[in-house]
Each structure stands twice: as structure tokens, then as C-alpha cells.
Design a protein around this motif. Sequence first.
Motif, PDB file in Angstrom:
ATOM      1  N   SER A  76      -3.975  62.749  89.583  1.00 11.75           N
ATOM      2  CA  SER A  76      -4.407  62.700  87.834  1.00 11.75           C
ATOM      3  C   SER A  76      -5.164  63.101  88.265  1.00 11.75           C
ATOM      4  N   LEU A  77      -5.422  64.301  86.841  1.00 13.24           N
ATOM      5  CA  LEU A  77      -6.899  65.157  85.999  1.00 13.24           C
ATOM      6  C   LEU A  77      -7.549  64.413  85.161  1.00 13.24           C
ATOM      7  N   TYR A  78      -9.220  64.519  85.479  1.00 16.37           N
ATOM      8  CA  TYR A  78      -9.190  63.192  84.877  1.00 16.37           C
ATOM      9  C   TYR A  78     -10.689  64.269  83.771  1.00 16.37           C
ATOM     10  N   PRO A  79     -10.662  64.063  82.381  1.00 13.29           N
ATOM     11  CA  PRO A  79     -11.341  65.391  81.671  1.00 13.29           C
ATOM     12  C   PRO A  79     -12.957  65.264  82.253  1.00 13.29           C
ATOM     13  N   GLY A  80     -13.201  66.714  82.748  1.00 11.25           N
ATOM     14  CA  GLY A  80     -14.994  66.457  83.520  1.00 11.25           C
ATOM     15  C   GLY A  80     -14.781  66.225  85.310  1.00 11.25           C
ATOM     16  N   SER A  81     -13.194  66.256  85.731  1.00 17.38           N
ATOM     17  CA  SER A  81     -13.511  66.539  87.567  1.00 17.38           C
ATOM     18  C   SER A  81     -12.944  68.033  87.385  1.00 17.38           C
ATOM     19  N   GLU A  82     -12.049  68.732  86.509  1.00 18.34           N
ATOM     20  CA  GLU A  82     -11.375  69.736  86.422  1.00 18.34           C
ATOM     21  C   GLU A  82     -12.633  70.814  87.723  1.00 18.34           C
ATOM     22  N   ASP A  83     -13.945  70.917  87.446  1.00 17.16           N
ATOM     23  CA  ASP A  83     -15.044  71.637  89.051  1.00 17.16           C
ATOM     24  C   ASP A  83     -14.263  70.866  90.354  1.00 17.16           C
ATOM     25  N   SER A  84     -14.370  70.149  90.170  1.00 18.38           N
ATOM     26  CA  SER A  84     -14.447  69.413  92.146  1.00 18.38           C
ATOM     27  C   SER A  84     -12.876  70.284  92.726  1.00 18.38           C
ATOM     28  N   TYR A  85     -12.545  70.393  92.229  1.00 24.77           N
ATOM     29  CA  TYR A  85     -11.037  70.875  92.197  1.00 24.77           C
ATOM     30  C   TYR A  85     -10.970  72.526  92.160  1.00 24.77           C
TER      31      TYR A  85
END
Length: 145
Positions: A76-85
Motif C-alpha cells: 500500500s502506497l501512502y502519500p509521502g512514502s514514495e521516496d523510500s521506494y
Amino acid sequence: MTWISIIALVLFCIVKVLMTCLPTGAVEWLLGKYKLHMKLSNDHTDILYNGRKIEGDTKADILNHFNQAIVREKYSLYPGSEDSYLYPENADYSLTIHTKAGKKEWKLLLSSYKDRIDVVKQYKNKIVVYSTYPFELDLDKMNKA
């Protein structure tokens, strides 16, 4: 009035049979539109490792492993967690794959870890992240390519 009811009933039955018994090609097309893990072809795909393009047998080997990979889980991709991926820190190695499927151009980022491979699939501004079971790649072979 009876004929209208009979004709409507027959048309409804025909539509119902066609909807439940679609041809194989139509079913594959519908499922392919929503498939998470896509199969890549050698023709429309470019693979980058450390900014260098990989060609030849190494490219075919990577694509073969990728096509045979099994999806482990979707994240599940939450707003703000994109950079870690998008910018992994602890990955063993990262590959960037640019491919074209139909009219769409996809960017896939593969980040390898000891227990999994994370795949980030980007199309325009949409991002989907999932993991697959790890597959073995020869890093020395990729460095020479």
C-alpha cells in the motif's frame, strides 16, 4: 404484447450467455489490462544498471528471470512514502527498466534485497509497488556489460 415479451426474453438470454461465456482472447485481454506483473519483451525494453545500458545475453537473462518471477505481495502506497521506494538505501543493487507495452511507456525500478525484490512500476504520475521472490543475477556480468 406476448411477442414483445418473448423477443425481450430471448435477447436477454443471448446477452447473458455471451457475457458468461466470453472467448479466451477477450478474457485474456481484460485480465491483461489489470495485471500487476507484466511480461517484458526484448524488443521494446532498455535496462540500465549504474547508468549504463545492458545488452545481449545479460539483458535476455534479466528479462527471463523477471518474466518468471512470482508476485509476493503488493504494498500500500501512502502519500509521502514514495521516496523510500523510488530511492532505496539498503538495496544490494538497483536496475531501471524502460519498456513500451502497446501505447504506454512504463518505467520499472527493481531494488534487490536478500529476501525479496521490490518492483516500482511507474506510468505518468501513477506508482504501483510490489515485491517478488528473489532471483539470482550475476553482478560481475552486469558490471562488464
